[in-house]
Enzyme design. Structure first.
Site, mmCIF file in Angstrom:
data_model
loop_
_atom_site.group_PDB
_atom_site.id
_atom_site.type_symbol
_atom_site.label_atom_id
_atom_site.label_comp_id
_atom_site.label_asym_id
_atom_site.label_seq_id
_atom_site.Cartn_x
_atom_site.Cartn_y
_atom_site.Cartn_z
ATOM 1 N N LYS B 77 0.838 -1.205 0.000
ATOM 2 C CA LYS B 77 0.000 0.000 0.000
ATOM 3 C C LYS B 77 0.870 1.250 0.000
ATOM 4 O O LYS B 77 1.910 1.285 0.655
ATOM 5 C CB LYS B 77 -0.924 -0.022 1.233
ATOM 6 C CG LYS B 77 -1.985 1.074 1.241
ATOM 7 C CD LYS B 77 -2.905 0.941 2.451
ATOM 8 C CE LYS B 77 -3.975 2.023 2.482
ATOM 9 N NZ LYS B 77 -4.868 1.893 3.656
ATOM 10 N N SER B 153 -9.837 2.031 2.788
ATOM 11 C CA SER B 153 -8.917 2.729 1.927
ATOM 12 C C SER B 153 -7.907 1.820 1.201
ATOM 13 O O SER B 153 -7.318 2.249 0.218
ATOM 14 C CB SER B 153 -8.147 3.774 2.736
ATOM 15 O OG SER B 153 -7.317 3.173 3.693
ATOM 16 N N SER B 177 -10.150 -0.301 6.950
ATOM 17 C CA SER B 177 -9.523 -0.124 5.635
ATOM 18 C C SER B 177 -8.824 -1.354 5.056
ATOM 19 O O SER B 177 -8.433 -1.335 3.896
ATOM 20 C CB SER B 177 -8.527 1.033 5.685
ATOM 21 O OG SER B 177 -9.204 2.252 5.633
#
Lengths: 96, 489
Positions: B77, B153, B177
């Protein structure tokens, strides 16, 4: 009753070092007011005497000796900087 | 068949027996990315040249393949700092942050375990969002149906695994997330106990809630990756000095006698009938496997979203103060004064959701409002945490849906922050309590979109969470389904 006025939104933006345009201030005022109104449901709960949680774990302060050690070279520290001069970060004038 | 249909341990065996080499695996990733990422948009930055070079070096050193993730391609990420590899957190503020100076601790651990970093994964800007539509670059799409969001997210982290671009990835979870996008994309995502994984080098959003965790195709792979990244780190004073057990050893397949709590609030109003049915079917499966369940109550659940937005935004307003345009990142043109430079750099660099949360947090922390909002939310957090601790005194795990609905359409909720926030109502309480939670696939909606089952455990008892998740997974085949994107893999 609104929870936050447009003037307050502008003040908060200043505190947060954000510049917002007039039409943005209108939108943010509406949205922040909705969110704050929603958040006020917490007032339904009696929290008298309830300890606030800042951290979920029973953490201890971690202490170490304050000794200088090698971390990064000066030129590396400057290489992502938008502006630098003479081995220092360069910024616009601080005094108005 | 894609090589990534194999488990991480199977891939390791194949590498060891020289059936495949590391370059094959890395090429598999990049070929698939070339094939489908134009549709999925999971990646922000590719590490192709360095990854192929590393693969060739690892192939040279094949005698030395004992390292835990030797040669396995992973996606990271983009809020996890990677030395020398562009790290933006999907923000224009960090668009030019091409050359970070150090690695996050988890990245050092991946490097020690000799995985190969394929690239950096798309996300909502600074991890603020539930749909990936807040990425300042482009919105990642759901591989099951690209009209739908992948969740957020960590949308890129979940979508890349679901689309077969990488076999596993790292995400971060502040209010859901990891788990919410894992549910929306039909993969396995774990938010570890707060403090289980070092946050050093994770671009901070809300420091008392953020955790890095694994996203994988199976529970076994997930446990295998957590073993690699968990543990105390002296660079993160909130990381816990608690021994890391063998999570893969916990995968016994046996849940006889496991005591499951099912909060009535998690199957109440606002939860779609299809989701309820899928969860009820999962409970039935657990019964067949010899576990028992009871309905319980987490009475303060409905206050979690409000509590979370006050606390996480307050913490964010402080954490994001570091983005000042001095040391790295965005600098506005021709500012006259320092103050003007700060304000304009930040306003040009941040998207609206980020600005909104910084302002909400600044407001909640400001004098005159601190007690009414920030402190009040901290007190309610205590009540929410106590709810979990009480239930987990009597039960091994808590089970419910990960999200109230399957994935929603792109554009459907983006204009109304509160509607978007409500989507995280079942994942947020877990972060507030600091306990571990996983999402595993447990069905499909009538539209063919995945549904996630959430399993929550005690602090540092990821073993029970994994054991329960694994036994269920092995008794079902939802995790074996693949999206038909670009030809089924």
């Amino acid at each position: 009753m609104s929870r936050i006025s447009k003037e307050e939104v502008k003040h908060v933006a200043h505190l947060a070092r954000l510049s917002i345009k007039e039409e943005e201030a209108d939108l943010f005022t509406k949205q922040l007011d909705d969110i704050i109104t929603y958040a006020e449901q917490l007032n339904e709960l009696d929290t008298e005497g309830v300890e606030p949680t800042t951290h979920v774990l029973d953490l201890q302060n971690v202490m170490r000796k304050d000794e200088p050690k090698k971390w990064i070279e000066k030129e590396d520290a400057l290489k992502n900087a938008p502006d630098h001069q003479g081995g220092q970060y360069k910024v616009p004038s601080i005094l108005e | 068949m894609s090589l990534f249909e194999h488990s991480l341990r199977e891939l390791k065996d194949k590498l060891h027996s020289k059936e495949i080499n590391v370059t094959d695996l890395v090429n598999e990733s990049y070929n698939r990315i070339e094939e489908v990422d134009e549709q999925v948009k999971a990646f922000l930055t590719l590490n192709k040249e360095a990854a192929l070079k590393q693969a060739a070096e690892l192939d040279e050193a094949r005698g030395d393949d004992a390292a835990k993730l030797f040669g396995l391609p992973i996606g990271v990420k983009d809020n996890i700092v990677t030395k020398g590899l562009r790290t933006t957190a999907a923000s224009q503020f960090l668009d030019n942050f091409e050359d970070p100076l150090y690695n996050a601790t988890v990245v050092n651990k991946l490097n020690e375990a000799k995985s190969v970093t394929i690239g950096k994964l798309n996300m909502d800007e600074f991890a603020m969002g539930s749909s990936n539509e807040n990425s300042s670059y482009y919105a990642t799409r759901n591989p099951w149906n690209t009209d739908y969001v992948p969740g957020g997210s960590s949308g890129g982290s979940a979508a890349s695994v679901a689309a077969g671009e990488v076999p596993f990835s790292l995400g971060s979870d502040t209010g859901g997330s990891i788990r919410q996008p894992a549910a929306f994309c039909g993969v396995v995502g774990l938010k570890p106990t707060y403090g289980r994984v070092s946050r050093f080098g994770l671009i901070a959003f809300a420091s008392s809630l953020d955790q890095i965790g694994p996203i994988t195709r199976s529970v076994e792979d997930n446990a295998y990756l957590l073993e690699t990244i968990a543990g105390y780190d002296n660079m993160d004073s909130t990381s816990a000095n608690v021994e890391v057990p063998s999570y893969t050893d916990a995968l016994t397949g046996d849940v006889k006698g496991l005591k499951i709590a099912v909060p009535k609030e998690y199957l109440g109003e606002g939860v779609a009938p299809e989701v309820k049915e899928a969860v009820q079917a999962a409970l039935k499966k657990y019964e067949e496997l010899g576990a028992t369940w009871d309905e319980v109550s987490l009475p303060h659940s409905k206050y979690a979203v409000a509590t979370y937005y006050l606390l996480s935004s307050s913490e964010a307003s402080a954490n994001l103060a570091r983005f000042d345009g001095v040391r790295y990142g965005k600098r506005t043109e021709n500012a006259e004064t320092m103050l003007d430079m700060f304000k304009r750099s930040r306003s040009e660099g941040f998207g609206n959701e980020v600005k909104r949360r910084i302002m909400l947090g600044t407001f909640a922390l400001s004098s005159g409002y601190y007690d009414a909002y920030y402190k009040k939310a901290q007190q309610v957090r205590t009540l929410i945490k106590n709810d979990f601790e009480k239930v987990l005194e009597d039960y091994d795990v808590i089970v419910g849906p990960t999200t109230p609905t399957p994935a929603f359409k792109v554009g459907e909720k983006i204009d109304d922050p509160l509607t978007m926030y409500a989507n995280d109502i079942l994942t947020i309480p877990v972060n507030l309590a600091g306990v571990p939670g996983i999402s595993v696939p447990c069905g499909f909606s009538s539209d063919g979109l995945p549904i996630g089952l959430q399993i929550i455990g005690r602090h540092f008892d990821e073993c029970s969470v994994y054991r329960a998740a694994h036994a269920y997974e092995q008794a079902t085949d939802f995790h074996k389904q693949r999206p038909s994107l670009g030809g089924a893999r």
